[in-house]
Enzyme design. Structure first.
Site, short mmCIF file in Angstrom:
data_model
loop_
_atom_site.label_atom_id
_atom_site.label_comp_id
_atom_site.label_asym_id
_atom_site.label_seq_id
_atom_site.Cartn_x
_atom_site.Cartn_y
_atom_site.Cartn_z
N ASP A 31 24.80 2.43 -27.50
CA ASP A 31 25.11 3.34 -26.39
C ASP A 31 26.52 3.02 -25.87
O ASP A 31 26.89 1.86 -25.70
CB ASP A 31 24.08 3.18 -25.27
CG ASP A 31 24.11 4.34 -24.29
OD1 ASP A 31 23.13 5.09 -24.22
OD2 ASP A 31 25.15 4.50 -23.59
N ILE A 32 27.28 4.08 -25.63
CA ILE A 32 28.68 3.90 -25.20
C ILE A 32 28.77 3.32 -23.78
O ILE A 32 29.77 2.71 -23.43
CB ILE A 32 29.41 5.25 -25.34
CG1 ILE A 32 30.90 5.04 -25.52
CG2 ILE A 32 29.12 6.19 -24.18
CD1 ILE A 32 31.63 6.30 -26.02
N GLU A 97 20.59 13.68 -20.59
CA GLU A 97 21.92 14.30 -20.59
C GLU A 97 22.26 14.90 -21.94
O GLU A 97 23.00 15.88 -22.01
CB GLU A 97 22.98 13.26 -20.22
CG GLU A 97 22.89 12.79 -18.78
CD GLU A 97 23.81 11.60 -18.49
OE1 GLU A 97 24.57 11.20 -19.39
OE2 GLU A 97 23.74 11.09 -17.37
N VAL A 98 21.76 14.28 -23.00
CA VAL A 98 22.06 14.75 -24.36
C VAL A 98 20.78 15.35 -24.93
O VAL A 98 19.78 14.63 -25.10
CB VAL A 98 22.58 13.61 -25.24
CG1 VAL A 98 22.90 14.13 -26.64
CG2 VAL A 98 23.83 12.96 -24.63
N HIS A 102 16.29 11.38 -28.47
CA HIS A 102 16.73 10.02 -28.78
C HIS A 102 15.87 9.03 -28.01
O HIS A 102 15.41 9.31 -26.91
CB HIS A 102 18.21 9.82 -28.45
CG HIS A 102 18.57 10.20 -27.04
ND1 HIS A 102 18.80 11.50 -26.67
CD2 HIS A 102 18.71 9.45 -25.92
CE1 HIS A 102 19.08 11.54 -25.38
NE2 HIS A 102 19.02 10.31 -24.90
N HIS A 104 15.87 5.34 -26.30
CA HIS A 104 16.68 4.22 -25.81
C HIS A 104 15.97 2.91 -26.14
O HIS A 104 14.76 2.79 -25.92
CB HIS A 104 16.84 4.29 -24.29
CG HIS A 104 17.68 5.41 -23.80
ND1 HIS A 104 19.01 5.25 -23.46
CD2 HIS A 104 17.40 6.72 -23.57
CE1 HIS A 104 19.51 6.40 -23.04
NE2 HIS A 104 18.55 7.32 -23.09
P1 5GP Z 1 20.07 10.45 -21.95
O1 5GP Z 1 20.40 10.29 -20.51
O2 5GP Z 1 20.38 11.83 -22.48
O3 5GP Z 1 18.69 9.97 -22.29
O4 5GP Z 1 21.01 9.42 -22.70
C1 5GP Z 1 22.18 9.76 -23.35
C2 5GP Z 1 22.90 8.46 -23.63
O5 5GP Z 1 23.93 8.73 -24.56
C3 5GP Z 1 23.55 7.84 -22.39
O6 5GP Z 1 23.01 6.53 -22.18
C4 5GP Z 1 25.04 7.80 -22.75
O7 5GP Z 1 25.68 6.63 -22.31
C5 5GP Z 1 25.04 7.92 -24.26
N1 5GP Z 1 26.19 8.61 -24.81
C6 5GP Z 1 26.74 9.77 -24.36
N2 5GP Z 1 27.77 10.13 -25.13
C7 5GP Z 1 27.88 9.16 -26.09
C8 5GP Z 1 28.78 8.99 -27.19
O8 5GP Z 1 29.68 9.78 -27.46
N3 5GP Z 1 28.58 7.89 -27.97
C9 5GP Z 1 27.58 6.99 -27.73
N4 5GP Z 1 27.47 5.96 -28.55
N5 5GP Z 1 26.72 7.14 -26.69
C10 5GP Z 1 26.87 8.21 -25.89
#
Ligand code: 5GP
Length: 111
Positions: A31-32, A97-98, A102, A104
């Site tokens: 995760d970034i 957010e994405v 996925h 974690h």
């Molecule tokens: P969500 O909140 O959708 O469950 O988690 C999305 C995760 O993707 C976040 O923890 C965010 O830091 C990570 N993320 C967003 N954009 C990128 C990216 O371009 N590269 C990587 N490696 N992680 C990302």
């Protein structure tokens, strides 16, 4: 058609990611914005396994969460990690957010 996400670009190799494991089915990358010493994201690679969120699972994609959890378990075992958290964020209200399903993987241990 669902919108292309940043994770589609990572799977397609259009943008870089710190990949720690991949096979034909699954990609695991860092995760970034890590929220633990080890913070990985697991996604399914096959086009037919794409689903936006747990909320959108169908009969055709219901195996995907188990696939990701199983790969997380194998990865942890192979790296000697014996304590970790596995989380799916579901929908904007659940912190997602994405919109590319996925898992974690967070651990206080490092790989
Ligand atoms: P969500 O909140 O959708 O469950 O988690 C999305 C995760 O993707 C976040 O923890 C965010 O830091 C990570 N993320 C967003 N954009 C990128 C990216 O371009 N590269 C990587 N490696 N992680 C990302």
């Amino acid at each position: 058609m669902p919108k292309e996400t940043i994770f589609h670009k990572i799977v397609n190799g259009d943008i870089p990611a710190d990949v720690v494991y991949q096979d034909d089915d699954v990609l695991i990358f860092k995760d970034i914005h890590p929220k633990a010493p080890t913070h990985l994201l697991l996604i399914a690679k096959r086009k037919e396994d794409f689903v936006q969120s747990i909320a959108d699972l169908t009969d055709a994609t219901s195996h995907v969460p188990a696939l990701l959890i199983s790969k997380a378990q194998i990865f942890a075992k192979e790296h000697g990690i014996d304590g970790y958290k596995l989380t799916f964020h579901v929908g904007e209200g659940g912190g997602q957010e994405v919109f590319y399903l996925h898992l974690h993987f967070l651990s206080q241990q490092t790989i």
